[in-house]
Design an enzyme around this catalytic site. Structure first.
Site, PDB file in Angstrom:
ATOM      1  N   ARG A  23      -6.099  -1.413   7.622  1.00  0.00           N
ATOM      2  CA  ARG A  23      -5.390  -0.348   6.902  1.00  0.00           C
ATOM      3  C   ARG A  23      -5.179  -0.736   5.438  1.00  0.00           C
ATOM      4  O   ARG A  23      -5.279   0.102   4.535  1.00  0.00           O
ATOM      5  CB  ARG A  23      -4.048  -0.056   7.582  1.00  0.00           C
ATOM      6  CG  ARG A  23      -3.387   1.265   7.140  1.00  0.00           C
ATOM      7  CD  ARG A  23      -2.462   1.107   5.967  1.00  0.00           C
ATOM      8  NE  ARG A  23      -1.510   0.050   6.203  1.00  0.00           N
ATOM      9  CZ  ARG A  23      -1.004  -0.716   5.244  1.00  0.00           C
ATOM     10  NH1 ARG A  23      -1.369  -0.550   3.969  1.00  0.00           N
ATOM     11  NH2 ARG A  23      -0.143  -1.675   5.532  1.00  0.00           N
TER      12      ARG A  23
ATOM     13  N   GLY B 101       6.200 -11.780  -8.787  1.00  0.00           N
ATOM     14  CA  GLY B 101       5.911 -10.906  -7.663  1.00  0.00           C
ATOM     15  C   GLY B 101       6.772  -9.660  -7.709  1.00  0.00           C
ATOM     16  O   GLY B 101       6.302  -8.568  -8.017  1.00  0.00           O
TER      17      GLY B 101
ATOM     18  N   LEU C 254       2.240   1.895  -6.817  1.00  0.00           N
ATOM     19  CA  LEU C 254       2.869   1.228  -5.672  1.00  0.00           C
ATOM     20  C   LEU C 254       3.581   2.239  -4.784  1.00  0.00           C
ATOM     21  O   LEU C 254       3.531   2.140  -3.552  1.00  0.00           O
ATOM     22  CB  LEU C 254       3.856   0.170  -6.158  1.00  0.00           C
ATOM     23  CG  LEU C 254       3.272  -1.036  -6.903  1.00  0.00           C
ATOM     24  CD1 LEU C 254       4.385  -2.007  -7.274  1.00  0.00           C
ATOM     25  CD2 LEU C 254       2.207  -1.738  -6.081  1.00  0.00           C
TER      26      LEU C 254
ATOM     27  N   GLY D 135       4.558 -16.089  27.701  1.00  0.00           N
ATOM     28  CA  GLY D 135       3.590 -16.994  27.096  1.00  0.00           C
ATOM     29  C   GLY D 135       2.314 -16.299  26.684  1.00  0.00           C
ATOM     30  O   GLY D 135       1.675 -16.677  25.687  1.00  0.00           O
TER      31      GLY D 135
ATOM     32  N   GLU E 103       4.090  -4.596  -1.586  1.00  0.00           N
ATOM     33  CA  GLU E 103       4.536  -3.281  -2.077  1.00  0.00           C
ATOM     34  C   GLU E 103       6.059  -3.184  -2.093  1.00  0.00           C
ATOM     35  O   GLU E 103       6.645  -2.142  -1.826  1.00  0.00           O
ATOM     36  CB  GLU E 103       3.962  -2.126  -1.232  1.00  0.00           C
ATOM     37  CG  GLU E 103       2.518  -2.261  -0.828  1.00  0.00           C
ATOM     38  CD  GLU E 103       1.542  -2.322  -1.988  1.00  0.00           C
ATOM     39  OE1 GLU E 103       1.989  -2.269  -3.139  1.00  0.00           O
ATOM     40  OE2 GLU E 103       0.344  -2.446  -1.740  1.00  0.00           O
TER      41      GLU E 103
END
Length: 388
Positions: free
Chosen positions: A93, A140, A242, A344, A367
């Site tokens: 995606r 960032g 964004l 598990g 984002e």
């Protein structure tokens, strides 16, 4: 048994065209991604160009844009496509989101007609790959302080700096690069074969391993004025891109959550302990019920935002922040809880749950982190800026 999203008959909220688009994307995800994605994740490699061509044939790349070979689909149809793609894998995606909602959208929204004609038809067909260079090694969540610089040199621009965690960068044909000049932030459509441009693959990722992620170095990259995105003025331009990409995440994260819950329900109804299926125990049913509620609510939130966007043409940034904050946070909680039901076996690559959980750790961050979206919402509620 009822499928995770059938509990409230949510399909009745979609029209025939939306259901048809969803079915097509689900089919291509089942045929082209699911049989191979565990191996891609294990190997840390993904056939980006082959997938891009497949997605281009279906009109999935930039599908919500108009003209230049783009499908012009509705926001809800695009969201449903993101949901089905991320139900297979978040990295797949991401390929579509970065191509369409970041790189293509930036050129479509802020580029010149010449730039649009040069890049968008090939990108829509999957013949050209794009990436979006905003995030830096030291910046960032704070792109306003980006270090990448654009300076004038005669009639040209020269770019110096670096970008980090850039999806598709190692394979891209064009990179949308954001840099600070004397008059503010500028965007550039940079052919990746330009001298001084280089991109290396980031290795040893524990998340989004079925995705190509790179670090970009810009060392005296000389560009003509025609490479600058003429309508991009200031930081609002990349931030609007964004916002565009976050819309797909709102839907996509629900796809990962749905896939985890589907696997957990199937496992709980077939795995026997103490002489009966574990789905017959109260604690397991409580987990499944709670997760189903959050999935329904997240889907309804995504659909509401999609309908708003289709009617109004755009969403306010805080509305998108509500969607990303809630849906990704709930999706990762669902993935982790589903892992406990599988015991598990939950850590085995034979099941997709741990892969989804690991991928969602990245989706939670990129984002805009959850903390950033909390502050966006908080500022809207109080009128006070808590970023500074």
């Amino acid at each position: 048994m009822v499928a995770p999203l059938d509990l409230l008959d949510l399909d009745t909220l979609l029209n025939d065209e939306e259901r048809d688009i969803r079915a097509v994307v689900r089919r291509v995800a089942d045929d082209k991604v699911r049989p191979h994605v565990a191996g891609w994740y294990e190997d840390g490699k993904v056939p980006v160009r082959e997938l891009a061509l497949e997605f281009g044939k279906l009109g999935l790349l930039g599908m919500h844009l108009t003209g230049y070979g783009c499908a012009g689909a509705s926001a809800v149809s695009y969201g449903l496509a993101c949901l089905e793609l991320e139900a297979a894998d978040s990295g797949v995606r991401s390929l579509v989101s970065v191509q369409g909602s970041l790189a293509m959208y930036a050129i479509w929204k802020y580029g010149s007609e010449e730039q649009k004609q040069r890049w968008l038809p090939g990108m829509a067909a999957g013949e050209l790959i794009g990436c979006f260079g905003l995030t830096e090694p030291d910046h960032g969540s704070d792109p306003a302080n980006m270090s990448t610089r654009a300076r004038r040199d005669g009639a040209d621009w020269v770019l110096d700096g670096g970008k980090m965690w850039i999806t598709n960068a190692p394979l891209a044909d064009v990179a949308v690069i954001w840099a600070r000049g004397e008059e503010g932030v500028f965007g550039f459509a940079v052919p990746t074969d330009t001298p001084g441009f280089s991109a290396r693959e980031i290795k040893n990722k524990m998340s989004l391993r079925a995705s190509s992620t790179g670090e970009i170095t810009l060392d005296g990259v000389r560009l003509p004025e025609s490479a600058r995105l003429p309508e991009a003025r200031g930081l609002k331009a990349p931030l609007s891109c964004l916002t565009e990409a976050r819309f797909g995440i709102i839907w996509g994260s629900m796809g990962a959550a749905r896939d985890c819950l589907r696997v957990a329900i199937d496992y709980a109804t077939t795995r026997e302990q103490f002489g009966r299926p574990i789905g017959g125990f109260q604690l397991t049913q409580a987990k499944l019920a709670d997760m189903s509620l959050e999935l329904q609510k997240g889907y309804l939130l995504a659909l509401h935002l999609g309908r708003l966007r289709d009617s109004a043409g755009a969403l306010r940034p805080e509305q998108v922040s509500v969607g990303k904050l809630n849906n990704v946070r709930e999706a990762i909680a669902i993935a982790r809880t589903c892992r406990t039901i599988l015991g598990g076996n939950g850590i085995s690559g034979e099941y997709p749950v741990m892969r989804h959980a690991n991928n969602l750790e990245s989706v939670l961050t990129y984002e805009g982190t959850s903390e950033i979206h909390q502050l966006v919402i908080g500022q809207k509620l109080t009128g006070l800026n808590a970023f500074a």
